[in-house]
Design a protein around this motif. Structure first.
Motif, short mmCIF file in Angstrom:
data_model
loop_
_atom_site.label_atom_id
_atom_site.label_comp_id
_atom_site.label_asym_id
_atom_site.label_seq_id
_atom_site.Cartn_x
_atom_site.Cartn_y
_atom_site.Cartn_z
N GLY A 49 0.82 -1.21 0.00
CA GLY A 49 0.00 0.00 0.00
C GLY A 49 0.85 1.25 0.00
N ILE A 50 0.61 2.12 -0.97
CA ILE A 50 1.35 3.37 -1.08
C ILE A 50 0.33 4.50 -1.06
CG2 ILE A 50 2.97 4.74 -2.44
CD1 ILE A 50 3.84 2.12 -3.77
N ALA A 51 0.38 5.32 -0.04
CA ALA A 51 -0.57 6.43 0.10
C ALA A 51 0.02 7.48 1.01
CB ALA A 51 -1.91 5.93 0.64
N GLN A 52 -0.39 8.71 0.80
CA GLN A 52 0.10 9.79 1.65
C GLN A 52 -0.49 9.67 3.04
OE1 GLN A 52 -1.59 12.83 -0.90
NE2 GLN A 52 -2.90 13.51 0.77
N THR A 53 0.13 10.38 3.98
CA THR A 53 -0.33 10.32 5.35
C THR A 53 -1.71 10.94 5.51
OG1 THR A 53 0.25 10.90 7.62
CG2 THR A 53 0.79 12.50 5.93
N GLY A 54 -2.47 10.42 6.47
CA GLY A 54 -3.80 10.95 6.73
C GLY A 54 -4.88 10.40 5.82
N THR A 55 -4.62 9.29 5.15
CA THR A 55 -5.62 8.72 4.22
C THR A 55 -6.34 7.51 4.78
OG1 THR A 55 -3.86 7.42 3.19
CG2 THR A 55 -4.36 9.55 2.20
N GLY A 56 -6.10 7.17 6.05
CA GLY A 56 -6.80 6.03 6.65
C GLY A 56 -6.10 4.71 6.47
N ALA A 161 6.92 2.18 6.45
CA ALA A 161 8.19 1.55 6.14
C ALA A 161 9.27 2.57 5.81
CB ALA A 161 8.02 0.58 4.96
N ASP A 162 8.93 3.65 5.12
CA ASP A 162 9.95 4.64 4.80
C ASP A 162 10.43 5.37 6.04
OD1 ASP A 162 7.45 5.68 5.07
OD2 ASP A 162 7.61 7.13 3.43
N ARG A 163 9.57 5.49 7.04
CA ARG A 163 10.00 6.05 8.32
C ARG A 163 10.96 5.08 9.01
NH1 ARG A 163 11.24 10.64 10.68
NH2 ARG A 163 10.69 10.75 12.88
N MET A 164 10.70 3.79 8.90
CA MET A 164 11.63 2.78 9.42
C MET A 164 13.02 2.97 8.80
SD MET A 164 10.02 0.39 11.41
CE MET A 164 8.43 -0.43 11.64
N SER A 190 3.67 2.20 3.01
CA SER A 190 4.70 3.23 2.98
C SER A 190 4.19 4.43 2.19
CB SER A 190 5.98 2.69 2.34
OG SER A 190 6.99 3.68 2.30
N ALA A 191 4.63 5.61 2.58
CA ALA A 191 4.22 6.81 1.84
C ALA A 191 5.08 7.03 0.61
CB ALA A 191 4.29 8.03 2.76
N THR A 192 6.33 6.60 0.66
CA THR A 192 7.24 6.72 -0.48
C THR A 192 7.92 5.38 -0.71
OG1 THR A 192 9.05 7.44 0.98
CG2 THR A 192 7.67 9.16 -0.01
N MET A 193 8.55 5.25 -1.87
CA MET A 193 9.21 3.99 -2.23
C MET A 193 10.65 4.23 -2.66
SD MET A 193 7.28 1.39 -1.68
CE MET A 193 8.13 0.15 -2.66
N ARG A 210 -0.32 -4.26 -5.59
CA ARG A 210 0.10 -2.88 -5.34
C ARG A 210 -1.13 -1.97 -5.33
NH1 ARG A 210 5.21 -0.11 -6.59
NH2 ARG A 210 4.83 2.14 -6.75
N VAL A 211 -1.31 -1.28 -4.24
CA VAL A 211 -2.44 -0.37 -4.09
C VAL A 211 -1.87 1.04 -3.89
CG1 VAL A 211 -4.46 0.24 -2.73
CG2 VAL A 211 -3.87 -2.16 -3.07
N GLU A 212 -2.03 1.88 -4.88
CA GLU A 212 -1.50 3.24 -4.82
C GLU A 212 -2.63 4.20 -5.14
OE1 GLU A 212 2.16 5.89 -6.75
OE2 GLU A 212 1.97 3.75 -7.18
#
Length: 548
Positions: A49-56, A161-164, A190-193, A210-212
């Motif tokens: 899952g790839i999505a910006q923060t605050g999207t649930g 994951a990107d924060r990790m 993750s928000a970014t890849m 992949r869900v983006e």
């Protein structure tokens, strides 16, 4: 995978108990990431899952996990599912989501984070847990002590994951993944890849869907973004600008981000001193204070929260009206995550970033990531300021990058250190020749066969003209050296027969005679035979009365 056209949670295939809990929580329409990820996760397939923060994103893995864990039973020290989060706050927030959506289930949930007593955590593990939520460090700590076994994990979730990656947890994630059974479901968000995250996905996910739902690292359209140029660049000036914006900006509540923990503490004290209702949140605080501060901010008891990036991601504080960047983040992606604390769930939000001359280079990176040009409040930086971005240096007294800038504190010392460089070439050559003429340190130490330095002593009659022997100015140096020798050789003597054989200490009256006996033809004061080499200094000749 394209987005699923869904109107309600009933279309996603969740069990009646889960749907009832969602309805009781006040939700009826899923977000795009929930509508796309939940139906796939229910089937047991891996999800990227790839999505910006605050999207649930949290509910997009919590709801299908509860659905799948309805059947089965937990065993002691063998959790059925594992969720890894980068920070304690995010892990605690995930645990709260399970409490909210799992009201109709009897799932045992354990939270393994630092700053909390390990004994209570061990008791829960011994009873058996269905859901284990942990930070990587604390999980490996329990595993190393033999308190937990991971071969029974059916579902693995890696959140943020990107924060990790930013926090250096990727080696721990790899170690944990290798301890889990290969036949499991993995939900990866993750928000970014970046490349390192892509490598991790290829290594541990099997044919993931992949869900983006949005372009990576984009900001919500409901957030108004502004930048304020602080030409002075000093922290005290930025704090004054921030206070004026808070007073004039109709701020309901706000999170104020700093890059360093110590700057968070300074900003918090400054805001409190000027009468603002403020709190602080950073990594040096113990877990109890961090949890209490966050809860008070959620309830509205604290209006302004000065925070480091520990609060930048994943924290679901739904109604934050403003986000201020006291410092621009060093990474443009962190800017997206910071301002994502406002404008959540379709609400209007406002972000303002204070920009010093040294930070102008970061503005360019932010513009590239967001795809939007910076909108300035007040005077915008000049073309010259933008061209000089990144070329300035900060000294202890302020900015000293430009040629016309005043010298920083300590400039006098720098001038003194650099003075020889500015001397004429002829004078420098004279200094070098003078240094070359001086004997080396090893040459200045006279060996035993060298003649004494005083080659032309005064006549004895001149020395005893008034009946008093003339004292040589260098006489005190041998005495000090002899005392130092005594300190090395004359240790406290035990009361035994061996003490009689110890060398007696030299007295003041016997020193001239000893000097005469040991000096020989060199007229030098003798030393103890076992004086360390580093204490042996060249001794000047000692004039003994009656000799000359």
């Amino acid at each position: 995978m394209g987005l699923l056209e869904s109107k309600t949670f009933a279309d996603l295939g969740l069990s009646p108990k889960v749907q009832a809990a969602v309805t009781a929580a006040g939700y009826s329409i899923p977000t795009p990431i929930q509508a796309a990820a939940i139906p796939v996760a229910i089937t047991g397939r891996d999800v990227l899952g790839i999505a910006q923060t605050g999207t649930g994103k949290t509910a997009s893995f919590v709801l299908p996990m509860i659905h799948r864990l309805e059947s089965g039973r937990a065993r002691a020290r063998m959790p059925r599912s594992l969720i890894l989060a980068p920070t304690r706050e995010l892990a605690a927030q995930v645990a709260q989501s399970f409490e909210k959506y799992g009201v109709n289930h009897k799932l045992a949930v354990a939270l393994l984070i630092g700053g909390v007593s390990m004994d209570e955590q061990v008791k829960k593990l011994d009873r058996g847990v269905d859901v284990l939520i942990a930070t990587p460090g604390r999980l490996l700590d329990h595993f190393g002590r033999g308190r937990i076994m991971l071969m029974g994990v059916e579902i693995l979730v890696i959140d943020e994951a990107d924060r990790m990656l930013d926090m250096g947890f990727i080696p721990d994630i790899e170690k944990i993944c290798k301890l889990l059974p290969p036949r499991r479901q993995t939900l990866f968000f993750s928000a970014t890849m970046p490349p390192e995250i892509t490598r991790l996905v290829n290594q541990f996910l099997k044919e993931p869907v992949r869900v983006e739902v949005a372009k990576p690292a984009t900001t919500a359209k409901t957030i108004t973004q502004r930048f304020i140029y602080c030409a002075n660049g000093e922290d005290w000036s930025k704090r004054d600008t921030l206070r004026n914006m808070i007073r004039d900006g109709n701020v309901k509540n706000a999170i104020i981000f700093c890059n360093r923990k110590r700057d968070v503490a300074v900003l918090y004290k400054s805001l409190s001193k000027h009468g603002f209702n403020a709190g602080e949140l950073h990594g040096d605080m113990d877990q109890g204070r961090r949890t209490e501060t966050l809860e008070r901010f959620r309830k509205g008891e604290i209006q302004l929260l000065a925070a480091s990036d520990v609060a930048a991601r994943g924290l679901d504080i739904p109604d934050v009206s403003h986000v201020f960047n006291f410092d621009l983040p060093w990474a443009a992606d962190d800017y997206v995550h910071r301002i994502g604390r406002t404008g959540r769930a379709g609400r209007e939000g406002f972000s303002a970033s204070l920009v010093s001359p040294d930070d102008l280079k970061f503005v360019k990176d932010i513009e590239k990531v967001t795809g939007e040009g910076a909108v300035w409040l007040g005077d915008a930086p000049s073309e010259e300021d933008i061209a000089d971005a990144g070329k300035r240096r900060r000294g202890r007294g302020g900015r000293s990058g430009s040629k016309s800038a005043p010298a920083p504190r300590g400039g006098r010392d720098r001038e003194a250190r650099n003075a020889p460089r500015s001397k004429p070439a002829g004078e420098q050559s004279e200094q070098r020749s003078e240094r070359n003429e001086r004997p080396a340190r090893s040459e200045r130490r006279p060996p035993a066969e060298q003649p004494t330095i005083a080659a032309t002593p005064e006549p004895a009659s001149a020395a005893t003209a008034e009946g008093k022997p003339r004292r040589a100015p260098a006489r005190s140096a041998p005495r000090q050296q002899e005392r130092r020798a005594d300190a090395w050789t004359d240790a406290p003597k035990p009361k035994s027969s061996h003490a009689k054989t110890a060398r007696p200490a030299a007295t003041e009256s016997s020193r001239p005679e000893q000097a005469e006996r040991k000096g020989g033809n060199n007229d030098r004061l003798g030393f103890a035979e076992n004086v360390p080499a580093f204490m042996r200094r060249p001794a000047r000749p000692l004039k003994v009365p009656g000799r000359g």
